[in-house]
Design a protein around this motif. Structure first.
Motif, short mmCIF file in Angstrom:
data_model
loop_
_atom_site.label_atom_id
_atom_site.label_comp_id
_atom_site.label_asym_id
_atom_site.label_seq_id
_atom_site.Cartn_x
_atom_site.Cartn_y
_atom_site.Cartn_z
N ALA A 1 -0.60 10.88 -7.70
CA ALA A 1 -1.93 10.70 -8.29
C ALA A 1 -2.64 12.02 -8.56
O ALA A 1 -3.85 12.12 -8.41
CB ALA A 1 -2.79 9.83 -7.37
N ARG A 2 -1.90 13.04 -8.95
CA ARG A 2 -2.54 14.33 -9.23
C ARG A 2 -3.57 14.21 -10.34
O ARG A 2 -4.56 14.92 -10.37
CB ARG A 2 -1.48 15.38 -9.60
CG ARG A 2 -0.60 15.73 -8.41
CD ARG A 2 0.22 16.98 -8.65
NE ARG A 2 0.96 17.35 -7.44
CZ ARG A 2 0.44 18.05 -6.46
NH1 ARG A 2 -0.80 18.49 -6.54
NH2 ARG A 2 1.17 18.34 -5.40
N MET A 3 -3.32 13.30 -11.27
CA MET A 3 -4.30 13.02 -12.32
C MET A 3 -4.61 11.53 -12.30
O MET A 3 -3.72 10.71 -12.46
CB MET A 3 -3.76 13.44 -13.69
CG MET A 3 -3.59 14.94 -13.85
SD MET A 3 -5.14 15.86 -13.65
CE MET A 3 -6.06 15.25 -15.05
N VAL A 4 -5.87 11.18 -12.06
CA VAL A 4 -6.30 9.78 -12.09
C VAL A 4 -6.86 9.50 -13.48
O VAL A 4 -7.82 10.14 -13.92
CB VAL A 4 -7.36 9.50 -11.01
CG1 VAL A 4 -7.84 8.06 -11.10
CG2 VAL A 4 -6.79 9.78 -9.63
N GLU A 5 -6.24 8.56 -14.17
CA GLU A 5 -6.63 8.25 -15.54
C GLU A 5 -7.94 7.47 -15.57
O GLU A 5 -8.31 6.79 -14.62
CB GLU A 5 -5.52 7.45 -16.23
CG GLU A 5 -4.18 8.19 -16.28
CD GLU A 5 -3.07 7.32 -16.83
OE1 GLU A 5 -3.38 6.19 -17.27
OE2 GLU A 5 -1.92 7.76 -16.82
N SER A 6 -8.61 7.54 -16.73
CA SER A 6 -9.90 6.86 -16.88
C SER A 6 -9.76 5.35 -16.70
O SER A 6 -10.67 4.69 -16.19
CB SER A 6 -10.49 7.17 -18.26
OG SER A 6 -9.59 6.80 -19.29
N VAL B 1 -5.64 -0.88 -5.13
CA VAL B 1 -5.23 0.12 -6.10
C VAL B 1 -4.30 1.10 -5.39
O VAL B 1 -4.68 1.70 -4.39
CB VAL B 1 -6.42 0.89 -6.69
CG1 VAL B 1 -5.94 2.00 -7.62
CG2 VAL B 1 -7.35 -0.06 -7.45
N VAL B 2 -3.08 1.21 -5.89
CA VAL B 2 -2.10 2.14 -5.34
C VAL B 2 -1.69 3.11 -6.44
O VAL B 2 -1.26 2.69 -7.51
CB VAL B 2 -0.86 1.40 -4.80
CG1 VAL B 2 0.13 2.40 -4.19
CG2 VAL B 2 -1.25 0.35 -3.78
N LYS B 3 -1.86 4.39 -6.18
CA LYS B 3 -1.47 5.42 -7.14
C LYS B 3 -0.51 6.39 -6.47
O LYS B 3 -0.88 7.10 -5.54
CB LYS B 3 -2.70 6.17 -7.65
CG LYS B 3 -3.57 5.40 -8.61
CD LYS B 3 -2.92 5.26 -9.99
CE LYS B 3 -2.87 6.59 -10.69
NZ LYS B 3 -2.30 6.45 -12.06
N GLU B 4 0.74 6.38 -6.94
CA GLU B 4 1.70 7.38 -6.50
C GLU B 4 1.61 8.59 -7.43
O GLU B 4 1.30 8.46 -8.60
CB GLU B 4 3.12 6.81 -6.55
CG GLU B 4 3.27 5.51 -5.78
CD GLU B 4 4.63 4.88 -6.02
OE1 GLU B 4 5.63 5.62 -6.04
OE2 GLU B 4 4.68 3.66 -6.21
N MET C 1 0.82 -1.21 0.00
CA MET C 1 0.00 0.00 0.00
C MET C 1 0.86 1.27 0.00
O MET C 1 0.37 2.36 -0.29
CB MET C 1 -0.90 0.01 1.23
CG MET C 1 -1.98 -1.06 1.27
SD MET C 1 -3.42 -0.62 0.28
CE MET C 1 -4.16 0.65 1.31
N PHE C 2 2.13 1.12 0.33
CA PHE C 2 3.03 2.26 0.39
C PHE C 2 3.79 2.40 -0.94
O PHE C 2 3.99 1.42 -1.65
CB PHE C 2 4.02 2.11 1.55
CG PHE C 2 3.35 2.14 2.89
CD1 PHE C 2 3.21 3.33 3.57
CD2 PHE C 2 2.86 0.98 3.47
CE1 PHE C 2 2.58 3.38 4.82
CE2 PHE C 2 2.24 1.01 4.71
CZ PHE C 2 2.10 2.22 5.38
N PRO C 3 4.22 3.61 -1.29
CA PRO C 3 4.89 3.83 -2.59
C PRO C 3 6.22 3.11 -2.70
O PRO C 3 6.79 2.63 -1.70
CB PRO C 3 5.09 5.36 -2.63
CG PRO C 3 4.15 5.92 -1.63
CD PRO C 3 4.01 4.87 -0.56
N SER C 4 6.76 3.06 -3.92
CA SER C 4 8.08 2.48 -4.16
C SER C 4 9.13 3.21 -3.33
O SER C 4 9.10 4.44 -3.23
CB SER C 4 8.44 2.59 -5.64
OG SER C 4 7.51 1.92 -6.45
#
Length: 427
Positions: free
Chosen positions: A284-289, A279-282, A196-199
């Motif tokens: 994540a300023r823009m979340v893609e479709s 779902v992990v997004k680093e 759950m944590f970033p790289s």
């Protein structure tokens, strides 16, 4: 880069091939240099193949190419091309494509191009020296001859590593053996949770154990001190299994090898016991479709550096998070969580909005009736007590609350007897 020993290395390689052959029929070394002279390269190859000079000396480039092709396609060969400065078309030379499984032939080259070595070095760094992964990526990159394709491959690996050629069927299943060898379900759940944590994120051990307790992973959760001891024992077990690493910076932190983390995220997509969609997004300023469908089905969501507008867009596109149990919203510049966003996730039991230093408003918390773990540390939220009082599962025996450090807040927490534990992090 010149002068670093590329030619010497190639000569040593060819000497080894000539000594042992290693099953190859012919070994050819050509110094290409610049400007590229295709006919001279062809002549060196033909001489190495011991083709009589009269058969090709007065032939055209195409005729020499055909002659070379006719010979090499029947052989298992190694072609070493030294000092390439610009594009060299193997097909025009007459060199058959070295298909690994068909003819087992090899083409090795050195180059002074600044771009490809830079990209190659960046790709190798992504694998952190893991031999199995390096072998796999070497095979995957063998047919990529342009800077654009190298750059594209790097972006694919960084964004969706499990889709990279050879990863899912050759690398990840082997790495997963360590996971399947773990002794019980709680340890497996705790391991998967680390993804759950970033790289390259340095995870505070205390924080990790508290999250595991909040998730209900630990069998000793009825006794807080025994649960903590169990959590620290699990951390040591994961280190012994090489699934977690000690931090280079602090004895109180652990980290996850990038490839191990990719394996953990890959496992969460597979059906089976204790596998929940993550779902992990680093950044994540823009979340893609393409991410929206995954967010709708996720059991656990971890969004880092997300912008307010991006979070509002997610809220508009996703009517309800029907299965969501865990939500991380961390390290953003948000002042508030968009109105109505938390109303969509009635099953959430763990909410971590820590390290959002500007965050002042999280007023919909009272909608999360199943909340058992709440982390508000390192935020600017101070007027929250009237909000969380209605959260019965958070307030009852076993609830977990982490808050900003402030004397008035500490006094208020001390007066509230319902909470078993309250943590205060210094700012």
């Amino acid at each position: 880069m010149g002068g670093v020993g590329k030619t010497i290395l190639l000569k040593n390689i060819i000497n080894e091939f000539l000594k042992t052959k290693l099953g190859f029929d012919v070994v050819i070394l050509v110094v290409v240099s610049k400007p590229v002279n295709t006919e001279k390269v062809q002549e060196v190859i033909l001489n190495k193949l011991e083709v009589p000079r009269y058969q090709w000396e007065y032939g055209s480039k195409d005729e020499k190419s055909q002659k070379i092709f006719n010979i090499l396609q029947t052989k298992k060969f190694v072609l070493l091309l030294d000092d390439i400065w610009e594009r060299l078309d193997l097909a025009k030379l007459g060199v058959p494509h070295p298909n690994g499984d068909d003819n087992m032939s090899k083409v090795i080259f050195t180059t002074r191009s600044e771009e490809i070595p830079t990209l190659a070095e960046e790709i190798v760094k992504e694998f952190k020296g893991l031999p199995l992964a390096l072998i796999t990526i070497g095979r995957a990159m063998a047919d990529k001859k342009t800077l654009r394709r190298w750059d594209r491959a790097l972006q694919v690996f960084k964004t969706y590593p499990s889709t990279f050629s050879g990863m899912e069927d050759q690398v990840l299943p082997i790495l997963a053996f360590s996971y399947h060898s773990l002794s019980n379900s709680p340890i497996k759940s705790c391991f998967l949770y680390c993804s759950m944590f970033p790289s390259d994120y340095e995870i505070l051990e205390d924080e990790l154990v508290e999250l595991w307790i909040g998730e209900g992973f630990l069998t000793e959760s009825h006794d807080i001190q025994r649960a903590r001891d169990e959590g620290y024992d699990i951390i040591e077990s994961l280190k012994e299994a090489c699934l977690l690493d000690s931090s280079d910076q602090s004895a109180k932190h652990v980290k996850m090898h990038d490839m191990i983390r990719d394996m953990a995220l890959w496992l969460t997509t597979k059906p089976g016991v204790n596998k929940k969609k993550v779902v992990v997004k680093e950044r994540a300023r823009m979340v893609e479709s393409r991410d929206l469908a995954k967010l709708k089905e996720a059991r656990r969501i971890s969004l880092w550096d997300i912008g307010t507008q991006s979070l509002e867009n997610v809220g508009q596109e996703v009517p309800f998070f029907l299965d969501l149990e865990t939500l991380f919203l961390r390290r953003s510049s948000m002042y508030e969580i968009p109105t109505g966003f938390l109303d969509k996730m009635h099953l959430v039991r763990v909410l971590d909005v820590s390290h959002n230093y500007r965050l002042k408003n999280c007023g919909q918390l009272n909608q999360l009736v199943n909340l058992e773990y709440l982390n508000l540390s390192f935020t600017s939220i101070y007027s929250f007590w009237n909000i969380v009082q209605g959260l019965k599962k958070l307030s009852m025996h076993g609830g977990h609350l982490q808050i900003p450090c402030d004397e008035q807040i500490i006094e208020g927490v001390g007066e509230h007897e319902g909470h078993k534990r309250n943590f205060c992090h210094s700012r």
